[in-house]
Design a protein around this motif. Sequence first.
Motif, PDB file in Angstrom:
ATOM      1  N   LEU A 190      -8.219  -2.480   3.136  1.00 47.97           N
ATOM      2  CA  LEU A 190      -7.703  -1.270   3.788  1.00 47.97           C
ATOM      3  C   LEU A 190      -6.188  -1.183   3.655  1.00 47.97           C
ATOM      4  CD1 LEU A 190      -9.826  -1.103   7.061  1.00 47.97           C
ATOM      5  CD2 LEU A 190      -9.907   0.442   5.108  1.00 47.97           C
ATOM      6  N   ALA A 191      -5.505  -2.312   3.809  1.00 51.57           N
ATOM      7  CA  ALA A 191      -4.043  -2.316   3.723  1.00 51.57           C
ATOM      8  C   ALA A 191      -3.572  -1.939   2.317  1.00 51.57           C
ATOM      9  CB  ALA A 191      -3.500  -3.683   4.124  1.00 51.57           C
ATOM     10  N   ILE A 192      -4.169  -2.518   1.294  1.00 49.91           N
ATOM     11  CA  ILE A 192      -3.727  -2.226  -0.073  1.00 49.91           C
ATOM     12  C   ILE A 192      -4.184  -0.837  -0.502  1.00 49.91           C
ATOM     13  CG2 ILE A 192      -5.641  -3.227  -1.369  1.00 49.91           C
ATOM     14  CD1 ILE A 192      -1.919  -3.551  -2.210  1.00 49.91           C
ATOM     15  N   SER A 193      -5.292  -0.363   0.024  1.00 47.33           N
ATOM     16  CA  SER A 193      -5.753   0.994  -0.304  1.00 47.33           C
ATOM     17  C   SER A 193      -4.761   2.042   0.177  1.00 47.33           C
ATOM     18  CB  SER A 193      -7.114   1.259   0.319  1.00 47.33           C
ATOM     19  OG  SER A 193      -8.082   0.434  -0.254  1.00 47.33           O
ATOM     20  N   PHE A 194      -4.132   1.767   1.311  1.00 47.16           N
ATOM     21  CA  PHE A 194      -3.113   2.672   1.841  1.00 47.16           C
ATOM     22  C   PHE A 194      -1.994   2.875   0.819  1.00 47.16           C
ATOM     23  CE2 PHE A 194       0.915   3.132   4.180  1.00 47.16           C
ATOM     24  CZ  PHE A 194       0.679   4.359   4.791  1.00 47.16           C
ATOM     25  N   PHE A 195      -1.579   1.802   0.156  1.00 51.21           N
ATOM     26  CA  PHE A 195      -0.505   1.900  -0.825  1.00 51.21           C
ATOM     27  C   PHE A 195      -0.999   2.446  -2.166  1.00 51.21           C
ATOM     28  CE2 PHE A 195       1.029  -1.532   1.982  1.00 51.21           C
ATOM     29  CZ  PHE A 195       2.215  -0.937   2.390  1.00 51.21           C
ATOM     30  N   VAL A 196      -2.117   1.935  -2.642  1.00 53.60           N
ATOM     31  CA  VAL A 196      -2.591   2.281  -3.987  1.00 53.60           C
ATOM     32  C   VAL A 196      -3.036   3.738  -4.067  1.00 53.60           C
ATOM     33  CG1 VAL A 196      -4.430   1.823  -5.654  1.00 53.60           C
ATOM     34  CG2 VAL A 196      -3.197  -0.068  -4.630  1.00 53.60           C
ATOM     35  N   PHE A 197      -3.819   4.176  -3.123  1.00 50.92           N
ATOM     36  CA  PHE A 197      -4.339   5.543  -3.187  1.00 50.92           C
ATOM     37  C   PHE A 197      -3.335   6.570  -2.689  1.00 50.92           C
ATOM     38  CE2 PHE A 197      -8.441   3.116  -2.837  1.00 50.92           C
ATOM     39  CZ  PHE A 197      -8.753   3.271  -4.172  1.00 50.92           C
ATOM     40  N   GLY A 198      -2.189   6.115  -2.210  1.00 54.72           N
ATOM     41  CA  GLY A 198      -1.128   7.023  -1.793  1.00 54.72           C
ATOM     42  C   GLY A 198      -0.220   7.445  -2.936  1.00 54.72           C
TER      43      GLY A 198
ATOM     44  N   TRP B  44      -4.078   0.696 -13.581  1.00 52.95           N
ATOM     45  CA  TRP B  44      -3.104  -0.132 -12.889  1.00 52.95           C
ATOM     46  C   TRP B  44      -3.571  -0.546 -11.499  1.00 52.95           C
ATOM     47  CZ3 TRP B  44      -0.848   1.160  -8.263  1.00 52.95           C
ATOM     48  CH2 TRP B  44      -1.029   2.477  -7.832  1.00 52.95           C
ATOM     49  N   MET B  45      -4.435   0.222 -10.884  1.00 55.50           N
ATOM     50  CA  MET B  45      -4.807  -0.055  -9.493  1.00 55.50           C
ATOM     51  C   MET B  45      -5.915  -1.105  -9.347  1.00 55.50           C
ATOM     52  SD  MET B  45      -6.892   3.402  -8.449  1.00 55.50           S
ATOM     53  CE  MET B  45      -5.503   4.466  -8.644  1.00 55.50           C
ATOM     54  N   ILE B  46      -6.514  -1.536 -10.449  1.00 59.16           N
ATOM     55  CA  ILE B  46      -7.590  -2.523 -10.354  1.00 59.16           C
ATOM     56  C   ILE B  46      -7.067  -3.873  -9.864  1.00 59.16           C
ATOM     57  CG2 ILE B  46      -9.247  -3.860 -11.716  1.00 59.16           C
ATOM     58  CD1 ILE B  46      -9.735  -1.336 -13.350  1.00 59.16           C
ATOM     59  N   ARG B  47      -5.932  -4.308 -10.421  1.00 59.98           N
ATOM     60  CA  ARG B  47      -5.395  -5.621 -10.050  1.00 59.98           C
ATOM     61  C   ARG B  47      -5.072  -5.731  -8.555  1.00 59.98           C
ATOM     62  NH1 ARG B  47      -0.302  -8.160 -13.032  1.00 59.98           N
ATOM     63  NH2 ARG B  47       0.855  -7.923 -11.110  1.00 59.98           N
ATOM     64  N   PRO B  48      -4.341  -4.781  -7.957  1.00 61.38           N
ATOM     65  CA  PRO B  48      -4.094  -4.929  -6.519  1.00 61.38           C
ATOM     66  C   PRO B  48      -5.354  -4.826  -5.666  1.00 61.38           C
ATOM     67  CG  PRO B  48      -2.985  -2.966  -7.379  1.00 61.38           C
ATOM     68  CD  PRO B  48      -3.572  -3.686  -8.528  1.00 61.38           C
ATOM     69  N   LEU B  49      -6.335  -4.047  -6.126  1.00 61.01           N
ATOM     70  CA  LEU B  49      -7.572  -3.901  -5.350  1.00 61.01           C
ATOM     71  C   LEU B  49      -8.477  -5.128  -5.453  1.00 61.01           C
ATOM     72  CD1 LEU B  49      -8.456  -0.163  -6.004  1.00 61.01           C
ATOM     73  CD2 LEU B  49      -7.589  -1.185  -3.890  1.00 61.01           C
ATOM     74  N   ILE B  50      -8.179  -6.044  -6.358  1.00 62.67           N
ATOM     75  CA  ILE B  50      -8.932  -7.294  -6.457  1.00 62.67           C
ATOM     76  C   ILE B  50      -8.163  -8.454  -5.830  1.00 62.67           C
ATOM     77  CG2 ILE B  50      -9.820  -9.018  -8.075  1.00 62.67           C
ATOM     78  CD1 ILE B  50     -10.586  -6.712  -9.922  1.00 62.67           C
ATOM     79  N   ILE B  51      -6.889  -8.575  -6.174  1.00 59.76           N
ATOM     80  CA  ILE B  51      -6.107  -9.740  -5.739  1.00 59.76           C
ATOM     81  C   ILE B  51      -5.844  -9.728  -4.237  1.00 59.76           C
ATOM     82  CG2 ILE B  51      -3.850 -10.857  -5.936  1.00 59.76           C
ATOM     83  CD1 ILE B  51      -3.925 -10.217  -8.881  1.00 59.76           C
ATOM     84  N   THR B  52      -5.488  -8.592  -3.679  1.00 60.54           N
ATOM     85  CA  THR B  52      -5.150  -8.548  -2.256  1.00 60.54           C
ATOM     86  C   THR B  52      -6.354  -8.864  -1.356  1.00 60.54           C
ATOM     87  OG1 THR B  52      -3.425  -6.954  -2.787  1.00 60.54           O
ATOM     88  CG2 THR B  52      -4.018  -7.179  -0.475  1.00 60.54           C
ATOM     89  N   PRO B  53      -7.544  -8.298  -1.594  1.00 60.84           N
ATOM     90  CA  PRO B  53      -8.688  -8.717  -0.779  1.00 60.84           C
ATOM     91  C   PRO B  53      -9.055 -10.189  -0.958  1.00 60.84           C
ATOM     92  CG  PRO B  53      -9.147  -6.591  -1.721  1.00 60.84           C
ATOM     93  CD  PRO B  53      -7.882  -7.086  -2.355  1.00 60.84           C
ATOM     94  N   LEU B  54      -8.827 -10.755  -2.149  1.00 61.44           N
ATOM     95  CA  LEU B  54      -9.064 -12.186  -2.321  1.00 61.44           C
ATOM     96  C   LEU B  54      -8.114 -13.004  -1.442  1.00 61.44           C
ATOM     97  CD1 LEU B  54      -9.725 -12.569  -6.145  1.00 61.44           C
ATOM     98  CD2 LEU B  54     -11.326 -12.922  -4.273  1.00 61.44           C
ATOM     99  N   ALA B  55      -6.863 -12.572  -1.373  1.00 59.65           N
ATOM    100  CA  ALA B  55      -5.909 -13.253  -0.504  1.00 59.65           C
ATOM    101  C   ALA B  55      -6.321 -13.107   0.964  1.00 59.65           C
ATOM    102  CB  ALA B  55      -4.503 -12.698  -0.726  1.00 59.65           C
ATOM    103  N   GLY B  56      -6.816 -11.933   1.337  1.00 60.62           N
ATOM    104  CA  GLY B  56      -7.299 -11.733   2.702  1.00 60.62           C
ATOM    105  C   GLY B  56      -8.521 -12.582   3.004  1.00 60.62           C
ATOM    106  N   ALA B  57      -9.394 -12.737   2.014  1.00 62.88           N
ATOM    107  CA  ALA B  57     -10.576 -13.586   2.195  1.00 62.88           C
ATOM    108  C   ALA B  57     -10.172 -15.051   2.381  1.00 62.88           C
ATOM    109  CB  ALA B  57     -11.511 -13.446   1.003  1.00 62.88           C
ATOM    110  N   LEU B  58      -9.160 -15.488   1.650  1.00 66.21           N
ATOM    111  CA  LEU B  58      -8.669 -16.861   1.836  1.00 66.21           C
ATOM    112  C   LEU B  58      -8.060 -17.040   3.230  1.00 66.21           C
ATOM    113  CD1 LEU B  58      -7.098 -17.657  -1.633  1.00 66.21           C
ATOM    114  CD2 LEU B  58      -9.127 -18.669  -0.611  1.00 66.21           C
TER     115      LEU B  58
END
Length: 111
Positions: A30-38, A50-64
Amino acid sequence: MSQPNHSQNKSMRSSSVVKPILVGAGIALLAISFFVFGVDNPHPEWGKYWMIRPLIITPLAGALGGAFYAFMEYQASRGFNRTIAILLSIVVYFVGLWLGTVLGLAGTMWN
């Protein structure tokens, strides 16, 4: 005398690990979607996807971060100070979320 059923305890523990991981990943998504889809007009040098990388890496960091919370919850149940465990989990989650956001947006919005 009856034997206790340990299979139920194991499934309860594994589900209690999955829940914080999913919650952590969901908050990060949700946090990264605010930036990417804005972004209305992305720079052409960012590329088409370009938006695939942040939509994968940031949720992985949140999962960790959620996994770290589950680990600290386990440690608190074994005698570690619960208040310190929760505060440490929150700090680690937000630092991980920030690092995941930076790694995901590096080269695009974070330049």
